[in-house]
Design a protein around this motif. Structure first.
Motif, PDB file in Angstrom:
ATOM      1  N   MET A 168       2.593   6.661   7.912  1.00  0.00           N
ATOM      2  CA  MET A 168       1.680   7.769   7.665  1.00  0.00           C
ATOM      3  C   MET A 168       0.233   7.340   7.815  1.00  0.00           C
ATOM      4  SD  MET A 168       2.010   9.940   4.224  1.00  0.00           S
ATOM      5  CE  MET A 168       0.298   9.923   3.790  1.00  0.00           C
ATOM      6  N   ALA A 194       4.932   4.673   3.711  1.00  0.00           N
ATOM      7  CA  ALA A 194       3.483   4.915   3.675  1.00  0.00           C
ATOM      8  C   ALA A 194       2.790   4.395   4.928  1.00  0.00           C
ATOM      9  CB  ALA A 194       2.881   4.270   2.433  1.00  0.00           C
ATOM     10  N   TYR A 208      11.570  14.522   1.455  1.00  0.00           N
ATOM     11  CA  TYR A 208      11.785  14.006   0.107  1.00  0.00           C
ATOM     12  C   TYR A 208      12.576  12.709   0.216  1.00  0.00           C
ATOM     13  CZ  TYR A 208      10.235  18.470  -1.784  1.00  0.00           C
ATOM     14  OH  TYR A 208       9.490  19.572  -2.111  1.00  0.00           O
ATOM     15  N   HIS A 209      12.150  11.746  -0.555  1.00  0.00           N
ATOM     16  CA  HIS A 209      12.809  10.429  -0.583  1.00  0.00           C
ATOM     17  C   HIS A 209      14.250  10.584  -1.078  1.00  0.00           C
ATOM     18  CE1 HIS A 209      13.306   6.179  -1.803  1.00  0.00           C
ATOM     19  NE2 HIS A 209      12.267   5.919  -1.032  1.00  0.00           N
ATOM     20  N   GLU A 267       0.823  -1.190   0.000  1.00  0.00           N
ATOM     21  CA  GLU A 267       0.000   0.000   0.000  1.00  0.00           C
ATOM     22  C   GLU A 267       0.873   1.262   0.000  1.00  0.00           C
ATOM     23  OE1 GLU A 267      -3.059  -0.023   2.959  1.00  0.00           O
ATOM     24  OE2 GLU A 267      -4.013   1.787   2.160  1.00  0.00           O
ATOM     25  N   TRP A 268       0.599   2.129  -0.928  1.00  0.00           N
ATOM     26  CA  TRP A 268       1.250   3.429  -0.979  1.00  0.00           C
ATOM     27  C   TRP A 268       0.279   4.463  -0.400  1.00  0.00           C
ATOM     28  CZ3 TRP A 268       5.186   4.866  -5.178  1.00  0.00           C
ATOM     29  CH2 TRP A 268       5.944   3.744  -5.541  1.00  0.00           C
ATOM     30  N   ALA A 269       0.773   5.686  -0.250  1.00  0.00           N
ATOM     31  CA  ALA A 269      -0.090   6.732   0.292  1.00  0.00           C
ATOM     32  C   ALA A 269       0.119   8.024  -0.481  1.00  0.00           C
ATOM     33  CB  ALA A 269       0.193   6.945   1.774  1.00  0.00           C
ATOM     34  N   ASN A 291      16.205  13.715   0.448  1.00  0.00           N
ATOM     35  CA  ASN A 291      16.337  13.669   1.908  1.00  0.00           C
ATOM     36  C   ASN A 291      15.973  14.960   2.609  1.00  0.00           C
ATOM     37  OD1 ASN A 291      17.239  10.931   2.163  1.00  0.00           O
ATOM     38  ND2 ASN A 291      19.178  11.619   1.299  1.00  0.00           N
ATOM     39  N   LEU A 292      15.663  15.993   1.857  1.00  0.00           N
ATOM     40  CA  LEU A 292      15.313  17.268   2.469  1.00  0.00           C
ATOM     41  C   LEU A 292      13.984  17.148   3.207  1.00  0.00           C
ATOM     42  CD1 LEU A 292      16.918  19.882   2.191  1.00  0.00           C
ATOM     43  CD2 LEU A 292      15.262  20.627   0.486  1.00  0.00           C
ATOM     44  N   VAL A 337       8.547  11.248   0.286  1.00  0.00           N
ATOM     45  CA  VAL A 337       7.823  11.522  -0.958  1.00  0.00           C
ATOM     46  C   VAL A 337       8.741  11.228  -2.126  1.00  0.00           C
ATOM     47  CG1 VAL A 337       6.747  13.325  -2.358  1.00  0.00           C
ATOM     48  CG2 VAL A 337       6.432  13.301   0.142  1.00  0.00           C
ATOM     49  N   ILE A 338       8.348  10.293  -2.953  1.00  0.00           N
ATOM     50  CA  ILE A 338       9.224   9.916  -4.067  1.00  0.00           C
ATOM     51  C   ILE A 338       8.951  10.744  -5.328  1.00  0.00           C
ATOM     52  CG2 ILE A 338       7.765   8.053  -4.990  1.00  0.00           C
ATOM     53  CD1 ILE A 338      10.898   6.712  -4.964  1.00  0.00           C
ATOM     54  N   LEU A 359       1.475  14.323  -3.480  1.00  0.00           N
ATOM     55  CA  LEU A 359       2.768  13.802  -3.033  1.00  0.00           C
ATOM     56  C   LEU A 359       2.641  12.293  -2.853  1.00  0.00           C
ATOM     57  CD1 LEU A 359       3.567  16.514  -0.296  1.00  0.00           C
ATOM     58  CD2 LEU A 359       3.945  16.635  -2.764  1.00  0.00           C
ATOM     59  N   LEU A 360       3.434  11.574  -3.594  1.00  0.00           N
ATOM     60  CA  LEU A 360       3.340  10.112  -3.611  1.00  0.00           C
ATOM     61  C   LEU A 360       4.324   9.512  -2.611  1.00  0.00           C
ATOM     62  CD1 LEU A 360       1.877   7.863  -5.178  1.00  0.00           C
ATOM     63  CD2 LEU A 360       3.725   7.953  -6.860  1.00  0.00           C
ATOM     64  N   VAL A 361       3.792   8.726  -1.689  1.00  0.00           N
ATOM     65  CA  VAL A 361       4.628   8.151  -0.626  1.00  0.00           C
ATOM     66  C   VAL A 361       4.649   6.631  -0.770  1.00  0.00           C
ATOM     67  CG1 VAL A 361       4.905   7.919   1.881  1.00  0.00           C
ATOM     68  CG2 VAL A 361       4.039  10.060   0.911  1.00  0.00           C
ATOM     69  N   PRO A 362       5.798   6.060  -1.103  1.00  0.00           N
ATOM     70  CA  PRO A 362       5.866   4.609  -1.248  1.00  0.00           C
ATOM     71  C   PRO A 362       6.000   3.912   0.106  1.00  0.00           C
ATOM     72  CG  PRO A 362       7.995   5.563  -1.749  1.00  0.00           C
ATOM     73  CD  PRO A 362       7.095   6.707  -1.384  1.00  0.00           C
ATOM     74  N   PRO A 363       5.835   2.595   0.118  1.00  0.00           N
ATOM     75  CA  PRO A 363       6.087   1.865   1.366  1.00  0.00           C
ATOM     76  C   PRO A 363       7.567   1.918   1.717  1.00  0.00           C
ATOM     77  CG  PRO A 363       5.599   0.346  -0.426  1.00  0.00           C
ATOM     78  CD  PRO A 363       5.403   1.717  -0.968  1.00  0.00           C
ATOM     79  N   ILE A 381      -0.262  12.355  -0.015  1.00  0.00           N
ATOM     80  CA  ILE A 381      -0.622  13.603   0.670  1.00  0.00           C
ATOM     81  C   ILE A 381      -0.990  14.557  -0.439  1.00  0.00           C
ATOM     82  CG2 ILE A 381       0.213  15.537   2.060  1.00  0.00           C
ATOM     83  CD1 ILE A 381       2.228  13.626   3.322  1.00  0.00           C
TER      84      ILE A 381
END
Lengths: 141, 397
Positions: free
Chosen positions: B15, B12, B28-29, A16-18, A38-39, B117-118, B87-91, A20
């Motif tokens: 979150m 993810a 940021y990833h 599962e991804w998420a 990384n920021l 966020v990737i 904003l796409l957040v991977p596992p 925002i």
């Protein structure tokens, strides 16, 4: 031409991804434009047992909530495979495949105008990345 | 008041499972970027199993809009942009260039102190169910009609032949035609295509005419009833007359229907409508004819025991009055485009005004998921009624 849609993670184990989602754009200070990796962007907080969230980016605070997507979303990755093509299409021998790498069922959605935090404690975050973080949130017109 | 973020859980999950009075850092990833190869696809819950169990493909040529096909349905794939920031957040364990597990356990992994966020997605793809795009099917299969010449010379279709004359296997067709497997199969049936030596072919009408007339000739000779033809008898007689077995079956299939299976013999009944359409097209192949002349020749060709009437030709021929004479010519719905806009455009070019009874056979087969025939008419035609008791007339919008 046919592109196979694969699911190498397996149908039962689709991670599962998420998401925002916010109105506007997260802006990065110019000196960090080319090295965003990384920021730190901000802090996501869930103040109570309700599905309400705040997202603090720079000196802006957004409020929003976690919502279930009306329709699920799949995350697909386009993969170019080099190799001999069986069909007699007169194209190059590279083939494209799509691989399902994730599924999204929820997002945290911020649709209210951000509140400017004039003064207030910056949340303390561990890690060396924080020192370089200078992300601010800009409201779109 | 707020707890410190938890460095041991990342991605993810942290979150989505954020506990009350907790917070998590968002950054940021390590591999943040445009990642144009990552695509979001929104789809109905009911389609999920088909995709996850690898039962869908994308089909189309590079110059066409892609369609997504399940086993039985076709969907157009459309990009919908957004002005929001998505904003796409991977596992946690996702890494786009992770070649082995060592990279994931290394430094980069630890740097993620929260959810990363990737990519910022510009939008997502969505699916709209559409009618299969089968117009191309007839045109590509008509490039090389199977004729009597080919049957007689028993052409050896090796690669030399294939390169000269473009022929299509089932796999070739799935690569070229934007339709699901089921819809493609139905489309082939509807166009009376037949698979010969692994290639899907449409048989030349003149050749089908030869076979059909030989079938009728033999049925008269042997006193067969056209309502109960014995498959084995018909096929073996036609074979001894020099027709390939496959074509004999195909003739029964195209112009008739199976009645029943008695023991293990098939019994067939000839279909009056399909037969009389075939002969009408043959007569009108060279051009239009005066009604009397057409009817006289047409009636002569049709086997005595078949009951036919002119209105069986609806959707296949058009009549027009030139002076005092009525003329007939070929105008087959099967030769018209399957997309509504183009269909109506051709129909109104053919005739600016249509009465419903004439128009209906030419739009009956239009298939637009989600649009009824009334809605189609509303969208593409203007309906007028010259007098209260007169027939409504349809014109272009």
């Amino acid at each position: 031409m046919q592109i196979q849609v694969k699911c190498s993670c397996g149908a039962e184990n689709c991670p599962e991804w998420a998401i925002i989602e916010l109105q506007g754009v997260v802006e990065v200070q110019p000196s960090f434009q080319d090295s965003l990796q990384n920021l730190r962007i901000g802090q996501l907080c869930r103040p109570s047992s309700q599905e309400n969230y705040t997202f603090t980016v720079g000196y802006h605070e957004l409020t929003g909530s976690k919502v279930a997507l009306k329709k699920p979303m799949l995350v697909l990755k386009k993969i170019k495979c080099m190799g001999t093509d069986q069909s007699d299409e007169a194209t190059s021998s590279s083939r494209v495949e799509l691989d399902v790498v994730g599924i999204i069922r929820h997002k945290i959605l911020f649709k209210n105008r951000p509140k400017a935090l004039i003064s207030g404690p910056q949340p303390v975050v561990k890690g060396k990345a924080n020192a370089a973080a200078a992300a601010t949130q800009k409201q779109s017109v | 008041m707020m707890e410190q973020p938890q460095p041991c859980c990342k991605g993810a999950q942290v979150m989505l499972n954020l506990q009350p009075t907790s917070s998590v850092s968002i950054q940021y990833h390590p591999l943040f970027g445009s990642h144009d190869d990552l695509i979001l696809l929104e789809l109905d819950e009911k389609l999920l199993p088909d995709v996850l169990y690898q039962r869908v493909t994308l089909r189309g040529q590079t110059d066409e809009d892609a369609v997504l096909c399940t086993k039985s349905k076709t969907y157009s794939v459309k990009f919908v942009g957004t002005s929001n920031s998505v904003l796409l957040v991977p596992p946690a364990d996702y890494s786009t260039s992770c070649k082995n597990s060592r990279d994931c356990d290394g430094e980069d992994y630890e740097q993620q102190i929260g959810a990363s966020v990737i990519k910022v997605a510009p939008g997502n793809m969505e699916l709209v169910e559409v009618a299969p795009r089968l117009d191309k099917l007839k045109s590509i299969l008509s490039e090389n009609l199977y004729s009597s010449d080919e049957a007689l010379e028993k052409a050896d279709l090796d690669s030399m032949e294939r390169s000269k004359r473009r022929l299509y296997t089932w796999d070739d067709l799935t690569n070229k035609v934007q339709a699901s497997d089921d819809e493609l199969r139905t489309g082939l049936q509807a166009r009376s295509a037949v698979e010969i030596d692994g290639y899907w072919r449409i048989v030349d009408e003149k050749y089908m005419d030869l076979i059909l007339r030989m079938l009728f000739h033999n049925s008269v000779l042997n006193d067969w009833s056209l309502d109960s033809l014995i498959e084995d008898k018909v096929v073996s007689v036609l074979e001894s007359d020099g027709f390939p077995r496959k074509l004999a079956y195909h003739c029964l299939y195209v112009y008739g229907g199976r009645v029943e299976e008695a023991m293990d013999r098939g019994v067939w009944k000839m279909d009056a409508r399909r037969v009389c359409v075939h002969f009408a097209r043959g007569i009108l192949r060279e051009g239009k004819r005066k009604m009397e002349s057409f009817m006289e020749e047409w009636m002569r060709m049709i086997p005595e025991e078949m009951q036919v009437s002119f209105d069986m030709l609806e959707g296949e021929v058009l009549t027009e009055k030139l002076g005092v004479e009525t003329w007939v010519r070929v105008f087959s719905v099967s030769s018209l485009p399957s997309t509504p806009a183009e269909r109506f455009s051709i129909l109104f070019k053919e005739r600016p005004k249509w009465e419903w009874k004439d128009l209906e056979p030419y739009i009956r087969d239009l298939n637009v998921p989600g649009l009824s025939s009334e809605a189609l008419l509303l969208k593409y035609t203007r309906r007028t009624q010259p007098k209260v008791d007169a027939e409504p007339v349809f014109t272009a919008r």
